[in-house]
Design an enzyme around this catalytic site. Structure first.
Site, PDB file in Angstrom:
ATOM      1  N   LYS A   1     -16.367  12.294  38.339  1.00  0.00           N
ATOM      2  CA  LYS A   1     -15.931  12.412  39.731  1.00  0.00           C
ATOM      3  C   LYS A   1     -14.551  13.039  39.740  1.00  0.00           C
ATOM      4  O   LYS A   1     -13.791  12.917  38.768  1.00  0.00           O
ATOM      5  CB  LYS A   1     -15.865  11.037  40.399  1.00  0.00           C
ATOM      6  CG  LYS A   1     -15.936  11.090  41.897  1.00  0.00           C
ATOM      7  CD  LYS A   1     -17.374  11.230  42.389  1.00  0.00           C
ATOM      8  CE  LYS A   1     -17.469  11.314  43.880  1.00  0.00           C
ATOM      9  NZ  LYS A   1     -18.854  11.240  44.345  1.00  0.00           N
TER      10      LYS A   1
HETATM   11  P1  NAD Z   1     -18.396  13.507  55.088  1.00  0.00           P
HETATM   12  O1  NAD Z   1     -16.954  13.756  54.909  1.00  0.00           O
HETATM   13  O2  NAD Z   1     -19.328  14.644  55.379  1.00  0.00           O
HETATM   14  O3  NAD Z   1     -18.623  12.418  56.263  1.00  0.00           O
HETATM   15  C1  NAD Z   1     -17.988  11.182  56.329  1.00  0.00           C
HETATM   16  C2  NAD Z   1     -18.321  10.578  57.694  1.00  0.00           C
HETATM   17  O4  NAD Z   1     -17.834   9.252  57.754  1.00  0.00           O
HETATM   18  C3  NAD Z   1     -17.690  11.313  58.874  1.00  0.00           C
HETATM   19  O5  NAD Z   1     -18.571  11.266  59.976  1.00  0.00           O
HETATM   20  C4  NAD Z   1     -16.438  10.470  59.170  1.00  0.00           C
HETATM   21  O6  NAD Z   1     -16.010  10.588  60.504  1.00  0.00           O
HETATM   22  C5  NAD Z   1     -16.979   9.086  58.874  1.00  0.00           C
HETATM   23  N1  NAD Z   1     -15.969   8.097  58.526  1.00  0.00           N
HETATM   24  C6  NAD Z   1     -14.962   8.211  57.635  1.00  0.00           C
HETATM   25  N2  NAD Z   1     -14.262   7.058  57.602  1.00  0.00           N
HETATM   26  C7  NAD Z   1     -14.853   6.216  58.478  1.00  0.00           C
HETATM   27  C8  NAD Z   1     -14.614   4.894  58.876  1.00  0.00           C
HETATM   28  N3  NAD Z   1     -13.603   4.195  58.387  1.00  0.00           N
HETATM   29  N4  NAD Z   1     -15.443   4.342  59.789  1.00  0.00           N
HETATM   30  C9  NAD Z   1     -16.479   5.042  60.299  1.00  0.00           C
HETATM   31  N5  NAD Z   1     -16.759   6.304  59.973  1.00  0.00           N
HETATM   32  C10 NAD Z   1     -15.946   6.883  59.069  1.00  0.00           C
HETATM   33  O7  NAD Z   1     -18.867  12.720  53.774  1.00  0.00           O
HETATM   34  P2  NAD Z   1     -20.338  12.559  53.228  1.00  0.00           P
HETATM   35  O8  NAD Z   1     -20.613  13.612  52.230  1.00  0.00           O
HETATM   36  O9  NAD Z   1     -21.289  12.314  54.352  1.00  0.00           O
HETATM   37  O10 NAD Z   1     -20.169  11.199  52.386  1.00  0.00           O
HETATM   38  C11 NAD Z   1     -20.228   9.928  52.995  1.00  0.00           C
HETATM   39  C12 NAD Z   1     -20.395   8.870  51.909  1.00  0.00           C
HETATM   40  O11 NAD Z   1     -21.591   9.137  51.172  1.00  0.00           O
HETATM   41  C13 NAD Z   1     -19.282   8.836  50.862  1.00  0.00           C
HETATM   42  O12 NAD Z   1     -19.134   7.503  50.414  1.00  0.00           O
HETATM   43  C14 NAD Z   1     -19.828   9.689  49.731  1.00  0.00           C
HETATM   44  O13 NAD Z   1     -19.235   9.379  48.486  1.00  0.00           O
HETATM   45  C15 NAD Z   1     -21.278   9.271  49.792  1.00  0.00           C
HETATM   46  N6  NAD Z   1     -22.222  10.221  49.183  1.00  0.00           N
HETATM   47  C16 NAD Z   1     -22.272  11.519  49.584  1.00  0.00           C
HETATM   48  C17 NAD Z   1     -23.238  12.367  49.038  1.00  0.00           C
HETATM   49  C18 NAD Z   1     -23.411  13.782  49.504  1.00  0.00           C
HETATM   50  O14 NAD Z   1     -24.383  14.418  49.087  1.00  0.00           O
HETATM   51  N7  NAD Z   1     -22.572  14.313  50.371  1.00  0.00           N
HETATM   52  C19 NAD Z   1     -24.098  11.899  48.043  1.00  0.00           C
HETATM   53  C20 NAD Z   1     -24.023  10.560  47.654  1.00  0.00           C
HETATM   54  C21 NAD Z   1     -23.081   9.725  48.240  1.00  0.00           C
END
Ligand code: NAD
Length: 422
Positions: free
Chosen positions: A110
């Site tokens: 990561k």
């Molecule tokens: P992103 O930046 O596209 O979206 C994050 C979302 O969460 C946004 O809508 C933001 O407004 C919201 N957010 C942030 N802090 C918040 C809070 N305190 N309360 C409520 N909403 C909040 O990120 P993403 O890629 O969607 O990732 C989200 C999660 O999923 C992370 O934990 C990431 O590690 C995990 N993840 C992502 C992927 C991927 O393919 N993108 C894969 C596996 C896991």
């Protein structure tokens, strides 16, 4: 077995606590335990970047390779103001276990840069990305460590990573990074993959609990890549999405939201999610987690469900989209409540699975149709779900610990077969 994290909100300690429980249940040999507990490599880079104003700023970045036992490291790059080395360590370890749960030939890694992408211009973001990548050019590579998007990064940033790395090695190397635009060797279905994987797991759990998705309500916290795609796909599959939230706040409407319209509101019109005109009760982004629903999908960020609030959950299935949305101290409360858990290292593994497909396609130079990608993803997710749940039932552990045990066992077996160099 007692939870051993000292600081509940330290995600590294939360990750270690689960590792500890699973390792003990597995009766992992002491040496292997120590080998797998610690990361393989960690690097801190200081990234000097000239801002548009001409001022020179130095950003701090990290990359942690937790394990390369089963294959090259794999894991996203996070751009966020609150990135810490401990967080990156935890996320790297989770990647090792996640890749092992879905049995794809990657280790875990990561990266992160402490910055607030919302305050940087596109050209500043490009310079941060390029210099961070350049500092890591010896570490990265299709056979070494392969980044992907995470919070605060996207396909454009992956394109810059690919280009910078390619310039350093003197040849176009698409397989160095996944989550790229389609035009640069990205995969069909990657954007939806994490959300689709969540939906596949939720469907399986719903079936197992003898419910029907057409009769189920769902609440999704987070409307970024993961949350928005999960909401769209679950809506299409018949779930009634009664709660949504992003960083600006939450909305609850027991009649259910028109998710394609909400997506258009947020992404095409650029409007704040809580102001969506179709109505609903406004509340904080965290409060939404405690509304009654069949399937709760925390898909925003870490430490949302803790020992302080887990007793307030009112769902049948907790399907974790974010990494580490639940602290280790909340686990026993959730177990006591009889909530069916789809742990993060299984639930959100659809993203890394299609990243693996992207890497395979880049290396083959031969690209698959979207339905081929989705079919293969469905196979992997359903099989992994069944293995985790069967293991949990046979060995009388919860689904989270079952997923860790399966994963640790796979990595430990590979390690034993490889033996120990020097
Ligand atoms: P992103 O930046 O596209 O979206 C994050 C979302 O969460 C946004 O809508 C933001 O407004 C919201 N957010 C942030 N802090 C918040 C809070 N305190 N309360 C409520 N909403 C909040 O990120 P993403 O890629 O969607 O990732 C989200 C999660 O999923 C992370 O934990 C990431 O590690 C995990 N993840 C992502 C992927 C991927 O393919 N993108 C894969 C596996 C896991």
């Amino acid at each position: 077995m007692p939870v051993v994290a000292l600081n509940e909100l330290n995600v590294y300690e939360s990750a270690e606590a689960r590792f500890e429980i699973a390792a003990r249940k597995l009766d992992l040999e002491d040496g292997l335990y120590r080998y797998l507990k610690y990361p393989s490599k960690e690097i801190t880079v200081y990234v000097p970047v000239a801002l548009d104003s001409g001022r020179l700023e130095v950003f701090i970045g990290y990359r942690v390779l937790h394990s390369a036992v089963r294959g090259p490291g794999k894991g996203g790059i996070r751009f966020a103001p609150n990135v810490t080395l401990d967080e990156v360590r935890a996320l790297a370890a989770w990647m090792t276990w996640k890749c092992a749960v879905v049995n794809i030939p990657f280790g875990g890694a990561k990266g992160g840069v402490i910055c607030d992408p919302s305050t940087l211009s596109k050209t500043e973001l490009e310079r941060v990305t390029r210099r961070y990548t350049a500092e890591l050019s010896e570490w990265l590579g299709p056979e070494r460590d392969i980044p992907a998007p995470d919070i605060g990064t996207n396909d454009q940033i992956m394109a810059w990573v690919m280009d910078t790395y390619s310039m350093h090695v003197g040849q176009a190397t698409t397989a160095v990074v996944t989550g790229k635009p389609l035009e640069l060797g990205g995969s069909q279905g990657r954007k939806e993959a994490t959300g689709r994987g969540l939906m596949i797991c939720a469907n399986r759990a719903v079936e197992k609990l003898k419910m029907k998705c057409g009769d189920c309500t769902a609440v999704v916290q987070g409307f970024g890549n993961v949350g928005s795609q999960a909401s769209l796909l679950m809506h299409e599959a018949g779930y009634k999405i009664v709660g949504v939230a992003d960083i600006h706040g939450g909305l609850y409407n027991e009649k259910g939201f028109d998710i394609p319209r909400l997506y258009d509101w947020v992404y095409n019109q650029g409007r704040p999610l809580p102001e969506f005109p179709a109505g609903g009760e406004r509340m904080s982004a965290q409060e939404i987690l405690f509304r009654q629903c069949d399937v709760l999908v925390p898909a925003a960020t870490e430490n949302q469900i803790t020992s302080e609030n887990a007793h307030r959950l009112d769902c049948r299935i907790l399907c974790e989209g974010a990494n580490g949305p639940t602290t280790a101290y909340a686990d026993p409360v959730i177990e006591q409540k009889g909530i069916f858990i789809i742990p993060d290292i299984l639930g959100n593994a659809g993203g890394v699975t299609v990243s693996y497909f992207e890497w395979v396609q880049d290396r083959q130079g031969f690209f698959w149709r979207e339905n081929e990608v989705n079919e293969r993803l469905t196979d992997v997710m359903q099989q992994s779900f069944d293995q985790v749940v069967n293991y949990a039932e046979t060995h009388h552990v919860n689904n989270r610990i079952a997923a860790y045990i399966l994963a640790i066992d796979r990595v430990a077996r590979a390690l034993k077969l490889r033996g120990f160099y020097a």
